[in-house]
Design a protein around this motif. Structure first.
Motif, mmCIF file in Angstrom:
data_model
loop_
_atom_site.group_PDB
_atom_site.id
_atom_site.type_symbol
_atom_site.label_atom_id
_atom_site.label_comp_id
_atom_site.label_asym_id
_atom_site.label_seq_id
_atom_site.Cartn_x
_atom_site.Cartn_y
_atom_site.Cartn_z
ATOM 1 N N LEU A 215 0.598 -1.585 0.074
ATOM 2 C CA LEU A 215 0.091 0.376 0.035
ATOM 3 C C LEU A 215 0.578 1.752 -0.177
ATOM 4 O O LEU A 215 0.346 2.441 -0.473
ATOM 5 C CB LEU A 215 -1.163 0.152 1.500
ATOM 6 N N CYS A 216 1.957 0.996 0.532
ATOM 7 C CA CYS A 216 3.081 2.046 0.898
ATOM 8 C C CYS A 216 3.585 2.564 -0.445
ATOM 9 O O CYS A 216 3.669 3.672 -0.698
ATOM 10 C CB CYS A 216 3.778 2.365 1.962
ATOM 11 N N ALA A 217 4.080 1.285 -0.868
ATOM 12 C CA ALA A 217 4.786 1.576 -2.697
ATOM 13 C C ALA A 217 3.900 2.225 -3.460
ATOM 14 O O ALA A 217 3.893 3.082 -3.960
ATOM 15 C CB ALA A 217 5.399 -0.062 -2.846
ATOM 16 N N LYS A 218 2.041 1.667 -3.315
ATOM 17 C CA LYS A 218 0.991 2.220 -3.749
ATOM 18 C C LYS A 218 0.997 3.796 -3.352
ATOM 19 O O LYS A 218 0.763 4.899 -4.786
ATOM 20 C CB LYS A 218 -0.211 1.395 -4.210
ATOM 21 N N ALA A 219 1.060 4.134 -2.311
ATOM 22 C CA ALA A 219 1.354 5.023 -2.458
ATOM 23 C C ALA A 219 2.259 6.419 -2.871
ATOM 24 O O ALA A 219 1.514 7.117 -3.418
ATOM 25 C CB ALA A 219 0.937 5.708 -0.490
ATOM 26 N N LEU A 220 3.337 6.437 -2.586
ATOM 27 C CA LEU A 220 4.199 6.802 -3.443
ATOM 28 C C LEU A 220 4.127 7.212 -5.168
ATOM 29 O O LEU A 220 4.752 7.638 -5.434
ATOM 30 C CB LEU A 220 6.049 6.425 -2.811
ATOM 31 N N ARG A 221 3.841 5.694 -5.790
ATOM 32 C CA ARG A 221 3.791 5.573 -7.316
ATOM 33 C C ARG A 221 2.838 5.061 -7.744
ATOM 34 O O ARG A 221 3.038 3.422 -7.028
ATOM 35 C CB ARG A 221 5.415 4.961 -7.071
ATOM 36 N N PRO A 222 1.797 5.684 -7.249
ATOM 37 C CA PRO A 222 0.690 5.054 -7.814
ATOM 38 C C PRO A 222 0.315 4.109 -8.684
ATOM 39 O O PRO A 222 -0.313 3.253 -9.295
ATOM 40 C CB PRO A 222 -0.898 5.997 -7.908
ATOM 41 N N ASP A 223 0.376 4.592 -9.604
ATOM 42 C CA ASP A 223 0.868 3.739 -11.706
ATOM 43 C C ASP A 223 2.471 3.805 -11.880
ATOM 44 O O ASP A 223 3.073 4.588 -11.883
ATOM 45 C CB ASP A 223 0.264 4.518 -12.643
ATOM 46 N N PRO A 224 3.663 2.866 -11.289
ATOM 47 C CA PRO A 224 4.971 2.571 -11.710
ATOM 48 C C PRO A 224 5.041 2.754 -13.361
ATOM 49 O O PRO A 224 6.898 3.361 -13.975
ATOM 50 C CB PRO A 224 5.053 1.136 -10.959
ATOM 51 N N SER A 225 4.179 3.190 -13.938
ATOM 52 C CA SER A 225 4.831 2.964 -15.341
ATOM 53 C C SER A 225 4.448 4.088 -15.924
ATOM 54 O O SER A 225 4.777 4.656 -16.810
ATOM 55 C CB SER A 225 3.205 1.798 -16.440
ATOM 56 N N ASP A 226 3.621 5.343 -15.181
ATOM 57 C CA ASP A 226 3.734 6.417 -15.255
ATOM 58 C C ASP A 226 4.382 7.593 -14.740
ATOM 59 O O ASP A 226 3.548 8.106 -13.094
ATOM 60 C CB ASP A 226 1.961 7.573 -15.772
ATOM 61 N N PRO A 227 5.173 7.934 -14.503
ATOM 62 C CA PRO A 227 6.173 8.879 -13.728
ATOM 63 C C PRO A 227 5.460 10.459 -13.339
ATOM 64 O O PRO A 227 5.753 10.871 -12.205
ATOM 65 C CB PRO A 227 7.471 9.272 -13.884
ATOM 66 N N THR A 228 4.312 10.684 -13.836
ATOM 67 C CA THR A 228 4.285 12.024 -13.860
ATOM 68 C C THR A 228 2.926 11.661 -13.029
ATOM 69 O O THR A 228 1.749 12.925 -12.063
ATOM 70 C CB THR A 228 3.097 12.428 -15.126
ATOM 71 N N VAL A 229 2.367 10.682 -13.031
ATOM 72 C CA VAL A 229 0.940 10.746 -11.357
ATOM 73 C C VAL A 229 1.298 10.665 -9.976
ATOM 74 O O VAL A 229 2.322 10.564 -9.787
ATOM 75 C CB VAL A 229 1.149 9.069 -11.471
ATOM 76 N N PRO A 230 1.401 11.806 -9.867
ATOM 77 C CA PRO A 230 1.339 12.239 -8.050
ATOM 78 C C PRO A 230 0.594 11.341 -6.803
ATOM 79 O O PRO A 230 0.338 10.284 -7.307
ATOM 80 C CB PRO A 230 0.350 13.313 -7.798
ATOM 81 N N SER A 231 2.248 11.427 -5.841
ATOM 82 C CA SER A 231 2.047 10.287 -4.880
ATOM 83 C C SER A 231 0.351 11.151 -3.893
ATOM 84 O O SER A 231 0.393 12.055 -4.180
ATOM 85 C CB SER A 231 2.853 10.593 -3.760
ATOM 86 N N VAL A 232 -0.210 10.092 -3.066
ATOM 87 C CA VAL A 232 -1.518 10.503 -2.647
ATOM 88 C C VAL A 232 -0.082 11.092 -1.493
ATOM 89 O O VAL A 232 0.308 11.526 -0.710
ATOM 90 C CB VAL A 232 -2.400 9.033 -2.015
ATOM 91 N N ALA A 233 -2.181 11.386 -0.365
ATOM 92 C CA ALA A 233 -1.648 12.189 0.653
ATOM 93 C C ALA A 233 -0.647 11.603 1.578
ATOM 94 O O ALA A 233 0.242 12.423 2.218
ATOM 95 C CB ALA A 233 -3.077 13.271 0.958
ATOM 96 N N ALA A 234 -1.824 10.702 2.221
ATOM 97 C CA ALA A 234 -1.735 9.670 3.210
ATOM 98 C C ALA A 234 -1.765 8.655 3.078
ATOM 99 O O ALA A 234 -2.327 7.188 2.358
ATOM 100 C CB ALA A 234 -2.296 10.356 4.388
#
Lengths: 336, 288
Positions: A99-118
């Motif tokens: 979950l934390c990994a997903k929070a940091l990089r929600p879409d690993p294939s697209d670095p332009t996706v921002p992180s979530v808040a928490a």
């Protein structure tokens, strides 16, 4: 544990003896409430909510069309507003790590996706989440105070909060005592929030009203004001553990409350809609309601949040759809 | 007092997830017989209707593909039963749509019902024909079975409004796929009627979704949709090449008919049954 918390409003025998000079609530927000009587006056003075009008208002806001550029910007904004949540009995360390990994990089294939808040987890998983997230900007939120029912003694609730804060939680999501609220013991609810706020220290306090159990929108408005007067940094709709969670009319009433509170006091309180928001479409509707009710100042993760898990994937899907023009396969994104 | 009744006019709607909604877009278009007589106003499906239909088809897939072949056969046979009891209505609309006389349209309905029964019968025989045991040099039992491809987008033929529609959609359903079908643009009403009878034929919601609309508008949406696993380009016309290329970006299985496949009266053979199956091969140790 030493009784370090004064609960002035519980001693109801003589409201005047509670000492009006005691300052409750957040440091930035000196409460004007010194006694149960004052609280009753403040909450009793709130006007009733026109339920039919509220429903009609959200229905009309829900039909607003968004131009493509706005939609793209709002999809990204909504991602940054998510408290990515897992609050299950079967949460494992592995699940929290992913979950934390997903929070940091929600879409690993697209670095332009921002992180979530928490990320939002139970207290025992806070330190794991904090370690996994490192010193990133993603906060760790933790539910505490005998979530989700809130049926425990005050000492247990406060210990719950302190442990979560000590483990590294930046934000605490507390539940109010709905039983006390519904039976009219508002002072008790107020004191609990004050005490929890104090136990939070520097951590932000979100107060869960559990609007699904408050029955009426009048109660939602009262509970919102009560929580704000007691020092909440955020007011939050639901635990997600009862059948009725966040609904647009409820969020509308809460946004009106924070707007009016800001006009009164100059203090901006945040709103978190949690539970039942699964589609990007719904999320965008909520953002329209935020903008049209509280104002564009609230369109920031500091003042508006979504408590959700599956919403993130739908936002990512719609984002990819906007980018490529083709509908996206749901299993392109990791599950929870 | 007059004995004249008001007309009870019918709205021809879409079939999505077992319900009969109008198009999300609110659009409709007028359908006429080949002689130009007004036949009805038909919902004009949009991109978002495709999206909803694909979601429904995906959700229905596990139940339909997991049903026993025997059960699928019963359900499909039930469609034939239902059509038999409404054959005159079907015949009238086929006649009007395709400018056939009574005898010809009755014959089309007969062939259609027979075609449904044919595919109903195939459900529990596909595995024997397309699968089997494989000889291997080792103490293993090795067998291959056909499994459904998944969600199939079918662009139904533009000419044959009933027989062609059934002949394109039923084989995909028979092997366990779920289908989002786009009916003939100018002749959609027989397909819409077919959708109505599936509601009384125990076809689970979402297994067959029928959109009336324009193939050149909906085809690209189906072809590029990542969650569609296969595409039947029978009714795509000149667009077939482009759509096949679009489909390749998400690695869909594509069926492009030959002239032989477009003779709806000919024996259908197994080409369309083979179009949307994946072969799974299993190794199993042989015990003593």
């Amino acid at each position: 544990m030493a009784n370090v918390v004064t609960l002035p409003l519980c001693s109801q025998s003589s409201p005047s003896s509670t000492g009006a000079d005691i300052v409750f609530g957040a440091p930035h927000q000196p409460s004007r409430i010194g006694s149960e009587t004052e609280l009753r006056v403040a909450l009793g003075g709130l006007s009733g909510v026109d339920t039919v009008g509220a429903n009609a208002r959200v229905a009309s806001l829900g039909t607003r069309s968004l131009k493509q550029g706005t939609k793209r910007a709002l999809l990204d904004l909504a991602i940054t507003m998510i408290d990515l949540t897992t609050l299950e009995g079967n949460d494992t360390p592995g699940k929290v790590r992913s979950l934390c990994a997903k929070a940091l990089r929600p879409d690993p294939s697209d670095p332009t996706v921002p992180s979530v808040a928490a990320v939002c987890v139970y207290p025992d998983l806070v330190s794991l989440a904090r370690t996994t997230l490192g010193d990133s900007s993603v906060a760790v939120a933790s539910v505490a105070t005998a979530f989700p029912s809130g049926r425990a003694s005050m000492n247990v609730k406060l210990a719950d909060v302190r442990e979560a804060v000590a483990a590294g939680a930046n934000e605490i999501d507390m539940v109010i005592d709905r039983g006390a609220f519904l039976s009219g013991r508002w002072g008790l609810v107020f004191d609990e929030i004050v005490a929890v706020k104090e136990a939070c220290g520097s951590a932000h306090l979100k107060v869960i009203l559990e609007t699904g159990e408050l029955v009426t929108l009048d109660n939602v408005r009262r509970a919102s004001w009560l929580a704000m007067l007691a020092g909440a940094d955020f007011i939050k709709t639901s635990t997600g553990k009862v059948p009725v969670a966040a609904t647009p009319p409820v969020v509308l009433v809460m946004l009106e409350a924070v707007r009016d509170f800001a006009e009164d006091t100059g203090v901006l309180i945040g709103v978190k809609a949690a539970g039942g928001i699964r589609t990007a479409k719904d999320a965008l509707k909520y953002l329209v309601i935020v903008n049209e009710t509280a104002g564009s100042a609230w369109l920031t993760p500091d003042l508006y949040r979504f408590g959700a898990s599956s919403l993130l994937n739908d936002l990512l899907m719609q984002r990819a759809k906007q980018k490529s023009g083709a509908y996206v396969r749901p299993d392109r994104f990791s599950g929870d | 007092m007059s004995n004249e009744r008001l007309d009870v006019r019918k709205t021809y709607k879409l079939l999505i997830n077992g319900a009969f909604p109008r198009s999300e877009s609110g659009r409709s278009y007028e359908v006429t017989s080949s002689a130009g007589a007004f036949l009805g106003n038909v919902s004009w499906a949009s991109r978002k209707d495709v999206r909803e239909a694909v979601i429904a088809a995906r959700a229905a897939l596990s139940k339909w593909s997991g049903a026993t072949a025997y059960n699928r056969g019963q359900v499909l046979y039930r469609i034939a039963e239902m059509m038999e009891s409404r054959r005159d209505e079907f015949a009238a609309y086929v006649a009007a749509s395709e400018s056939l006389n009574d005898r010809e349209s009755q014959s089309v309905v007969n062939e259609t019902i027979d075609r449904i029964v044919w595919y109903a019968g195939w459900t529990d025989k596909v595995a024997q024909v397309l699968g089997g045991t494989n000889p291997v040099a080792g103490p293993f039992f090795n067998f291959s079975i056909p499994t459904p491809t998944g969600v199939i987008g079918v662009l139904a033929p533009q000419d044959s409004s009933l027989l062609g529609f059934v002949s394109s959609v039923l084989p995909a359903l028979a092997v366990g796929n779920t289908v989002v079908a786009v009916s003939s643009e100018r002749r959609p009403i027989p397909a819409v009627l077919l959708g109505e009878i599936t509601a009384t034929a125990d076809v689970p919601a979402g297994v067959l979704n029928i959109l009336s609309g324009v193939a050149s508008e909906l085809g690209p949406v189906l072809a590029t949709h990542e969650d569609v696993d296969g595409l039947d380009l029978t009714g795509a016309g000149d667009l077939a090449g482009t759509l096949a290329a679009d489909a390749a970006t998400s690695i869909k299985r594509v069926f492009r008919p030959t002239a032989l496949d477009l003779d709806w009266s000919a024996s259908p053979g197994t080409r369309r049954l083979r179009a949307f199956v994946e072969t799974s091969t299993v190794w199993h140790t042989v015990g003593q």
